[in-house]
Enzyme design. Structure first.
Site, PDB file in Angstrom:
ATOM      1  N   PRO A 191      25.222  37.531  22.990  1.00 54.39           N
ATOM      2  CA  PRO A 191      24.176  38.384  23.533  1.00 54.39           C
ATOM      3  C   PRO A 191      24.270  39.833  23.089  1.00 54.39           C
ATOM      4  O   PRO A 191      25.351  40.407  23.015  1.00 54.39           O
ATOM      5  CB  PRO A 191      24.352  38.273  25.049  1.00 54.39           C
ATOM      6  CG  PRO A 191      25.622  37.581  25.285  1.00 54.39           C
ATOM      7  CD  PRO A 191      26.031  36.907  24.030  1.00 54.39           C
ATOM      8  N   ASN A 192      23.118  40.360  22.773  1.00 57.92           N
ATOM      9  CA  ASN A 192      22.890  41.759  22.440  1.00 57.92           C
ATOM     10  C   ASN A 192      23.392  42.180  21.057  1.00 57.92           C
ATOM     11  O   ASN A 192      23.154  43.311  20.644  1.00 57.92           O
ATOM     12  CB  ASN A 192      23.461  42.694  23.522  1.00 57.92           C
ATOM     13  CG  ASN A 192      22.837  42.417  24.864  1.00 57.92           C
ATOM     14  OD1 ASN A 192      21.629  42.370  24.991  1.00 57.92           O
ATOM     15  ND2 ASN A 192      23.664  42.186  25.870  1.00 57.92           N
ATOM     16  N   ARG A 200      21.659  49.625  19.495  1.00 56.96           N
ATOM     17  CA  ARG A 200      22.329  49.609  20.794  1.00 56.96           C
ATOM     18  C   ARG A 200      23.599  50.460  20.759  1.00 56.96           C
ATOM     19  O   ARG A 200      24.504  50.210  19.988  1.00 56.96           O
ATOM     20  CB  ARG A 200      22.721  48.163  21.122  1.00 56.96           C
ATOM     21  CG  ARG A 200      23.562  48.025  22.357  1.00 56.96           C
ATOM     22  CD  ARG A 200      24.094  46.615  22.496  1.00 56.96           C
ATOM     23  NE  ARG A 200      24.942  46.507  23.664  1.00 56.96           N
ATOM     24  CZ  ARG A 200      25.913  45.642  23.780  1.00 56.96           C
ATOM     25  NH1 ARG A 200      26.173  44.791  22.811  1.00 56.96           N
ATOM     26  NH2 ARG A 200      26.640  45.605  24.866  1.00 56.96           N
ATOM     27  N   TYR A 242      28.968  50.855  18.855  1.00 58.44           N
ATOM     28  CA  TYR A 242      28.769  49.714  17.960  1.00 58.44           C
ATOM     29  C   TYR A 242      28.342  50.090  16.543  1.00 58.44           C
ATOM     30  O   TYR A 242      28.198  49.211  15.693  1.00 58.44           O
ATOM     31  CB  TYR A 242      27.738  48.754  18.573  1.00 58.44           C
ATOM     32  CG  TYR A 242      28.193  48.204  19.897  1.00 58.44           C
ATOM     33  CD1 TYR A 242      29.204  47.255  19.963  1.00 58.44           C
ATOM     34  CD2 TYR A 242      27.622  48.645  21.088  1.00 58.44           C
ATOM     35  CE1 TYR A 242      29.629  46.758  21.180  1.00 58.44           C
ATOM     36  CE2 TYR A 242      28.049  48.151  22.310  1.00 58.44           C
ATOM     37  CZ  TYR A 242      29.049  47.211  22.345  1.00 58.44           C
ATOM     38  OH  TYR A 242      29.474  46.724  23.554  1.00 58.44           O
ATOM     39  N   ASN A 271      31.892  36.236  18.033  1.00 58.33           N
ATOM     40  CA  ASN A 271      31.768  37.392  18.900  1.00 58.33           C
ATOM     41  C   ASN A 271      30.869  36.951  20.043  1.00 58.33           C
ATOM     42  O   ASN A 271      29.641  36.948  19.918  1.00 58.33           O
ATOM     43  CB  ASN A 271      31.168  38.590  18.165  1.00 58.33           C
ATOM     44  CG  ASN A 271      31.095  39.825  19.037  1.00 58.33           C
ATOM     45  OD1 ASN A 271      31.153  39.743  20.255  1.00 58.33           O
ATOM     46  ND2 ASN A 271      30.941  40.980  18.405  1.00 58.33           N
ATOM     47  N   ALA A 303      29.348  39.566  25.965  1.00 59.08           N
ATOM     48  CA  ALA A 303      29.739  39.558  27.373  1.00 59.08           C
ATOM     49  C   ALA A 303      30.190  38.184  27.859  1.00 59.08           C
ATOM     50  O   ALA A 303      30.955  38.091  28.821  1.00 59.08           O
ATOM     51  CB  ALA A 303      28.584  40.067  28.237  1.00 59.08           C
ATOM     52  N   HIS A 325      33.961  37.273  28.633  1.00 63.21           N
ATOM     53  CA  HIS A 325      34.637  37.579  29.891  1.00 63.21           C
ATOM     54  C   HIS A 325      34.263  36.643  31.031  1.00 63.21           C
ATOM     55  O   HIS A 325      34.800  36.762  32.126  1.00 63.21           O
ATOM     56  CB  HIS A 325      34.333  39.025  30.280  1.00 63.21           C
ATOM     57  CG  HIS A 325      34.399  39.958  29.119  1.00 63.21           C
ATOM     58  ND1 HIS A 325      35.591  40.260  28.473  1.00 63.21           N
ATOM     59  CD2 HIS A 325      33.431  40.605  28.430  1.00 63.21           C
ATOM     60  CE1 HIS A 325      35.340  41.072  27.464  1.00 63.21           C
ATOM     61  NE2 HIS A 325      34.038  41.295  27.422  1.00 63.21           N
ATOM     62  N   GLU A 328      38.295  34.974  17.591  1.00 67.31           N
ATOM     63  CA  GLU A 328      37.498  35.808  18.500  1.00 67.31           C
ATOM     64  C   GLU A 328      37.435  37.216  17.929  1.00 67.31           C
ATOM     65  O   GLU A 328      38.466  37.773  17.545  1.00 67.31           O
ATOM     66  CB  GLU A 328      38.153  35.824  19.881  1.00 67.31           C
ATOM     67  CG  GLU A 328      37.478  36.715  20.884  1.00 67.31           C
ATOM     68  CD  GLU A 328      38.224  36.791  22.208  1.00 67.31           C
ATOM     69  OE1 GLU A 328      37.949  37.739  22.961  1.00 67.31           O
ATOM     70  OE2 GLU A 328      39.081  35.926  22.492  1.00 67.31           O
ATOM     71  N   HIS A 369      35.660  41.260  18.259  1.00 67.30           N
ATOM     72  CA  HIS A 369      34.908  42.291  18.987  1.00 67.30           C
ATOM     73  C   HIS A 369      34.822  43.525  18.105  1.00 67.30           C
ATOM     74  O   HIS A 369      35.801  43.891  17.457  1.00 67.30           O
ATOM     75  CB  HIS A 369      35.582  42.648  20.315  1.00 67.30           C
ATOM     76  CG  HIS A 369      35.697  41.473  21.218  1.00 67.30           C
ATOM     77  ND1 HIS A 369      34.620  40.983  21.917  1.00 67.30           N
ATOM     78  CD2 HIS A 369      36.750  40.666  21.478  1.00 67.30           C
ATOM     79  CE1 HIS A 369      35.016  39.924  22.600  1.00 67.30           C
ATOM     80  NE2 HIS A 369      36.293  39.699  22.340  1.00 67.30           N
ATOM     81  N   ARG A 425      38.052  50.017  26.978  1.00 65.72           N
ATOM     82  CA  ARG A 425      36.781  50.113  27.684  1.00 65.72           C
ATOM     83  C   ARG A 425      36.945  49.719  29.159  1.00 65.72           C
ATOM     84  O   ARG A 425      38.044  49.710  29.687  1.00 65.72           O
ATOM     85  CB  ARG A 425      35.746  49.258  26.957  1.00 65.72           C
ATOM     86  CG  ARG A 425      35.511  49.787  25.531  1.00 65.72           C
ATOM     87  CD  ARG A 425      34.426  49.090  24.807  1.00 65.72           C
ATOM     88  NE  ARG A 425      33.145  49.299  25.493  1.00 65.72           N
ATOM     89  CZ  ARG A 425      32.077  48.564  25.255  1.00 65.72           C
ATOM     90  NH1 ARG A 425      32.112  47.588  24.359  1.00 65.72           N
ATOM     91  NH2 ARG A 425      30.952  48.792  25.896  1.00 65.72           N
TER      92      ARG A 425
END
Length: 143
Positions: A9-10, A17, A22, A71, A74, A77, A95, A97, A104
């Site tokens: 997502p996103n 964004r 990012y 990736n 969200a 988590h 994985e 990021h 963060r």
């Protein structure tokens, strides 16, 4: 060799964004560079904002591709379902990021998928994807 990148997502909003976190480059622009850097690899790309579609893609490619770069955004988590999907297939998953999630918000410090992945790369911007590809290539060579 075939590597599947799956973004959650996103990630479709990269370049727009929160560029301070990012970056200002879209993933499609970065993907062009990544593919040019690895001309002997087939690098496929998939993005979805929907958890179930990401799981379907893992199932689809996870028995045929050399590896998966994931990736999960969200969903990292929160998603036991993604963890189960990664465990269910034979392709190793890295994985990834873009940001250093450990610098963060506290809720980003816990990954539900790390335990099912070959490794985790975070905090190197879009270059995290290249590092993941290098890790998959290295793992393939040592098998």
């Amino acid at each position: 060799m075939r590597i599947q990148i799956i973004n959650g997502p996103n990630i479709n909003l990269l370049g727009k964004r929160e560029p301070g976190i990012y970056g200002a480059v879209s993933f499609e622009d970065y993907l062009t560079e990544l593919r040019a850097a690895y001309p002997n690899l087939t690098i496929d790309y998939y993005q979805s904002n929907i958890e179930g579609k990401m799981i379907d893609k893992i199932h689809e490619v996870g028995f045929e591709d050399t590896g998966i770069v994931l990736n999960a955004g969200a969903y990292t988590h929160t998603s036991i379902a993604l963890q189960d999907a990664i465990r269910a297939v034979t392709a190793p998953t890295i994985e990834v990021h873009i940001s250093n999630v450990h610098k963060r918000e506290e809720f980003r410090h816990k990954s539900m998928i790390s335990c099912a992945c070959l490794g985790v790369i975070c905090g190197f911007g879009l270059d995290s994807y290249r590092l993941a590809i290098e890790a998959l290539l290295h793992a393939q060579q040592t098998q």
